[in-house]
Motif scaffolding. Structure first.
Motif, PDB file in Angstrom:
ATOM      1  N   PRO A  89      79.203 107.634 -16.200  1.00 15.31           N
ATOM      2  CA  PRO A  89      79.818 107.535 -17.520  1.00 15.31           C
ATOM      3  C   PRO A  89      79.884 108.886 -18.258  1.00 15.31           C
ATOM      4  O   PRO A  89      78.894 109.609 -18.336  1.00 15.31           O
ATOM      5  CB  PRO A  89      78.916 106.519 -18.232  1.00 15.31           C
ATOM      6  N   GLY A  90      81.074 109.174 -18.756  1.00 10.94           N
ATOM      7  CA  GLY A  90      81.326 110.436 -19.447  1.00 10.94           C
ATOM      8  C   GLY A  90      82.067 111.455 -18.599  1.00 10.94           C
ATOM      9  O   GLY A  90      82.568 112.444 -19.123  1.00 10.94           O
ATOM     10  N   THR A  91      82.124 111.216 -17.306  1.00  5.60           N
ATOM     11  CA  THR A  91      82.639 112.225 -16.383  1.00  5.60           C
ATOM     12  C   THR A  91      84.083 111.929 -15.983  1.00  5.60           C
ATOM     13  O   THR A  91      84.390 110.830 -15.513  1.00  5.60           O
ATOM     14  CB  THR A  91      81.773 112.260 -15.110  1.00  5.60           C
ATOM     15  N   CYS A  92      84.961 112.918 -16.139  1.00  7.23           N
ATOM     16  CA  CYS A  92      86.372 112.694 -15.801  1.00  7.23           C
ATOM     17  C   CYS A  92      87.011 113.957 -15.241  1.00  7.23           C
ATOM     18  O   CYS A  92      88.200 114.158 -15.357  1.00  7.23           O
ATOM     19  CB  CYS A  92      87.138 112.200 -17.019  1.00  7.23           C
TER      20      CYS A  92
END
Lengths: 431, 165
Positions: A89-92
């Motif tokens: 979560p948070g990583t893109c």
């Protein structure tokens, strides 16, 4: 400033994903040098070691060292596998590499295959990437074959390398490297015991090296310009650039590729500064990394060693920014819910413990908490850590411990007043 | 294996499964299970049936349980009938900080269903998305039929959903 200089070098160009654009930026020069016989596999590994490149998926393990563990001169099939199961979560960041610069990944995987003696590679992308990211990567692979840069006896070099795009089907746990291997084999993504490590028993039981998308995508630049130059872009033991996904309460969220060792304050400035209030806290490395309060974070530089010293981890490079209206109990509740859902169920401490963490945080958030629950939370987290096959248990426990360590007063306030200390009336109404 | 069971799979599905089988070593057809299930689910309007899972097992020469356990493990497979347009709103931490709860509430109200439900006319399925969908820098976001829609507003959501057949 080295902003978006390597991994995102094509991002602002026309047709950034195309073979021609990549070649105009010096793409495939490193691979061609290898094909011409100008570098041995030992030399490639030495260059990567010298570069200080560390695994960009979260663990930060030195890449050259990992490659040197492969029994690369032993006979039999060996594999190179890319972990594009971007789910922390948070990583893109990896999604944008796949979309905008897929050829860097193709070239990086081919070079890795040569270095470790693997003639076949799989890039495992999360199932949700089946549209644009998958299609761009598949197109890049097809273009590389059409240009005669992949396949059998590539350009008469005697080097073989075949590369296959692969897809998951929705499971956070498949970002764990051995779960990913199981998934490539068409099974449930449940992690394997280690040892044996993938370098001796990987996909189909064959020696395998697994690295993250961003790690492989950095390799062509390193081979082209040399390990020392890459290292010099960052700081000692933290070579090169890293992509940070700056998300949450900032005015201009985005992915920023900057040299390791850049001050956090500079990164925050690139993302337009804090939105909606003053800086309260930052989760500096994806949701599994312990939260850090503003005062600690503002003294940090963005690299593995500095963030570790501050008590957290650089992880995947997702920088989740929270302003002073945010309730930490509510933030932790969202994360704890996620981890209990994504636990694969194999190990009791994780399967049962993540459920306990979620139920305890839920109770505190909704005004039913008891004061002793805060210590129970901490002790459940402590009892999960180090007692599971894979790191998901630790990943669920670390945010809990970080939140209690730095924001214990908010948990106490919730228990005492049965309501939130931070936040607005609207935030309270939703709880 | 019976001719009958193969007939459950369309020619196109078989072709697609064969294309995936070719990516793996010949004795490792099991590797194509995920792709096979994705394809037959897609052709079946977004969900799997026992008949389809058995047909996939048969086609790949696997025991049925090897297919069932994959279908029930991964979140992108639906084991019950769902609406034909699959809407998945990310509500994980980064999207939560940027208003995803309001996006979900808006869709629930607009379609008259809750997370995890489908509309009575079979048009929409509002998936209860548990994972982060890796578009955090352009939050809030949703996937509709696996296409990403980012930097959402409620007006933008209306435009997207109203444009679907």
């Amino acid at each position: 400033m080295f902003l978006n200089g390597m991994l995102y070098a094509t991002k602002t160009l026309e047709n950034p994903w195309s073979f021609d654009t990549y070649v105009q930026q010096g793409g495939y020069e490193a691979w061609k040098k290898i094909l011409r016989g100008e570098l041995t596999s030992d030399e490639v590994i030495d260059i990567v070691k010298a570069s200080g490149l560390r695994g960009r998926g979260g663990a930060g393990f030195p890449t050259g060292l990992k490659w040197s563990f492969m029994p690369r001169k032993a006979p039999g099939q060996k594999y190179v596998v890319c972990n594009s199961d971007e789910s922390e979560p948070g990583t893109c960041k990896d999604r944008e590499i796949l979309i905008y610069n897929p050829h860097a990944l193709v070239e990086g995987m081919a070079i890795a295959g040569f270095a470790i003696g693997a003639t076949a590679g799989y890039n495992y992308m999360r199932g949700e990437f089946m549209d644009e990211p998958y299609l761009h990567f598949e197109q890049a692979v097809n273009e590389a074959y059409a240009a005669g840069l992949l396949g059998r006896n590539v350009q008469g070099s005697g080097i073989d390398f075949d590369l296959y795009p692969s897809l998951g089907a929705g499971a956070y746990i498949c970002g764990e490297e051995t779960a990913l291997l199981e998934s490539i084999e068409g099974k449930k993504g449940q992690p394997r015991f280690k040892p044996p490590f993938p370098a001796s028993f990987g996909v189909y039981g064959r020696p395998t090296t697994i690295n993250n998308t961003e790690t492989f995508a950095a390799v062509p630049w390193i081979i082209r310009h040399g390990g020392e130059r890459y290292l010099a872009v960052g700081k000692p033991n933290n070579g090169g650039t890293k992509i940070f996904s700056v998300v949450g309460d900032v005015n201009a969220p985005g992915n920023f590729e900057i040299p390791l060792g850049t001050p956090f304050s500079k990164l925050l400035e690139l993302a337009g500064g804090v939105k909606g209030g003053a800086l309260k806290a930052v989760i500096p490395g994806g949701s599994s990394a312990p939260v850090l309060p503003a005062n600690i974070m503002l003294d940090c530089t963005m690299d593995y060693d500095a963030i570790a010293k501050a008590g957290s981890m650089l992880g995947s490079g997702a920088v989740i920014v929270m302003n002073d209206s945010r309730c930490m109990v509510r933030s932790l509740l969202r994360l704890s819910y996620f981890y209990q859902h994504e636990s694969c169920g194999q190990c009791t401490p994780c399967r049962e413990g993540t459920g306990w963490l979620w139920r305890l945080v839920d109770r505190i958030e909704h005004g039913r908490g008891r004061m002793e629950d805060i210590d129970v939370l901490d002790s459940v987290a402590d009892n999960i850590m180090g007692r599971t096959i894979c790191a998901l248990g630790d990943a669920a426990a670390m945010p809990v411990r970080g939140m209690i360590k730095h924001f214990r007063d908010e948990f106490v306030h919730h228990v005492e007043h049965k309501r939130c200390a931070a936040g607005t009336a609207a935030a309270l109404a939703t709880t | 294996m019976s001719q009958n069971k193969h007939a459950v799979l369309s020619e196109h599905a078989c072709h697609e499964i064969d294309r995936w089988v070719a990516k793996y070593p010949p004795e490792r057809k099991q590797s194509a299970v995920l792709a096979a299930l994705r394809e037959v689910q897609h052709e079946n309007g977004g969900y799997l049936t026992n008949e389809l899972m058995d047909a996939v097992a048969d086609y790949l020469g696997l025991p049925a349980i090897a297919v069932y356990e994959v279908a029930s493990f991964y979140s992108m497979y639906e084991l019950k009938p769902v609406g034909r347009h699959n809407i998945a709103v990310c509500t994980n931490i980064s999207c939560m900080l940027r208003g995803s709860d309001e996006i979900v509430a808006h869709i629930e109200q607009k379609l008259g269903i809750r997370l995890g439900e489908s509309t009575a006319d079979g048009k929409f399925y509002l998936k209860k998305e548990e994972e982060c969908l890796a578009a955090c820098a352009s939050a809030p976001m949703m996937q509709v039929d696996h296409v990403y829609y980012e930097n959402l507003t409620t007006a933008e959501v209306d435009r997207i959903l109203d444009s679907l057949e």
